[in-house]
Design a protein around this motif. Structure first.
Motif, short mmCIF file in Angstrom:
data_model
loop_
_atom_site.label_atom_id
_atom_site.label_comp_id
_atom_site.label_asym_id
_atom_site.label_seq_id
_atom_site.Cartn_x
_atom_site.Cartn_y
_atom_site.Cartn_z
N ALA A 1 25.77 -0.72 -11.97
CA ALA A 1 26.85 -0.18 -12.99
C ALA A 1 27.74 -0.90 -12.69
CB ALA A 1 27.03 0.92 -12.09
N VAL B 1 32.14 1.48 -5.03
CA VAL B 1 31.94 1.77 -5.89
C VAL B 1 32.98 2.85 -6.37
CG1 VAL B 1 29.37 2.15 -7.58
CG2 VAL B 1 30.83 3.97 -5.93
N GLN C 1 34.80 6.37 -4.22
CA GLN C 1 33.81 6.17 -3.20
C GLN C 1 34.45 5.25 -1.72
OE1 GLN C 1 31.10 8.34 -3.73
NE2 GLN C 1 30.28 7.16 -1.37
N ARG D 1 21.90 5.64 -7.04
CA ARG D 1 22.46 6.43 -8.61
C ARG D 1 23.62 7.31 -7.69
NH1 ARG D 1 17.23 8.45 -12.44
NH2 ARG D 1 20.26 8.44 -12.84
N SER D 2 23.17 8.04 -7.59
CA SER D 2 23.73 9.53 -6.73
C SER D 2 25.59 9.24 -6.61
CB SER D 2 23.36 10.01 -5.23
OG SER D 2 23.27 9.40 -3.88
N GLY E 1 26.79 5.97 -8.30
CA GLY E 1 26.93 5.55 -9.00
C GLY E 1 27.02 3.76 -9.14
N VAL F 1 23.20 2.45 -13.05
CA VAL F 1 22.92 3.27 -14.14
C VAL F 1 21.57 3.03 -14.81
CG1 VAL F 1 25.74 3.49 -14.72
CG2 VAL F 1 23.91 1.77 -15.46
#
Length: 108
Positions: free
Chosen positions: A14, A30, A33, A86-87, A89, A92
């Motif tokens: 991402a 990210v 978080q 992925r969860s 972020g 992507v």
């Protein structure tokens, strides 16, 4: 290795993910978080490979070749790592059009 095409969408880092390589692996943070995620070996290798859009099946093949282990085992171990990234972020999904075709050996 047979892979459901819906589960084999190309992934990449991402753009908003902050990361730093450390002696223990790669720290990834990210937005939203509170704590970074530490990707230790071979997660740090996965993070490096995901600098470019890559399908999970291709990641599994590359890692299996690199570590000389069974591709199906790698794919099974890789899935939860990719799901976690992925969860939060950190990864992507990219569209197939964004994935470069096989290199032709031209240029450079």
């Amino acid at each position: 290795m047979a892979t459901d095409s819906a589960d084999d969408e190309p992934l990449t880092r991402a753009p908003e993910a902050l990361w730093r390589t450390t002696m223990r692996g790669v720290l990834v943070l990210v937005p939203d978080q509170e704590e970074p995620v530490l990707c230790t070996s071979p997660g740090d290798v996965v993070w490096e490979l995901l600098a470019e859009p890559t399908r999970p099946s291709e990641l599994a093949r590359l890692l299996a070749d690199h570590y000389d282990v069974d591709e199906a085992t790698v794919a099974a171990d890789l899935a939860p790592v990719l799901d976690e990234l992925r969860s939060i972020g950190a990864l992507v999904v990219t569209t197939p059009a964004e994935v470069d075709p096989e290199p032709t050996g031209e240029g450079g």
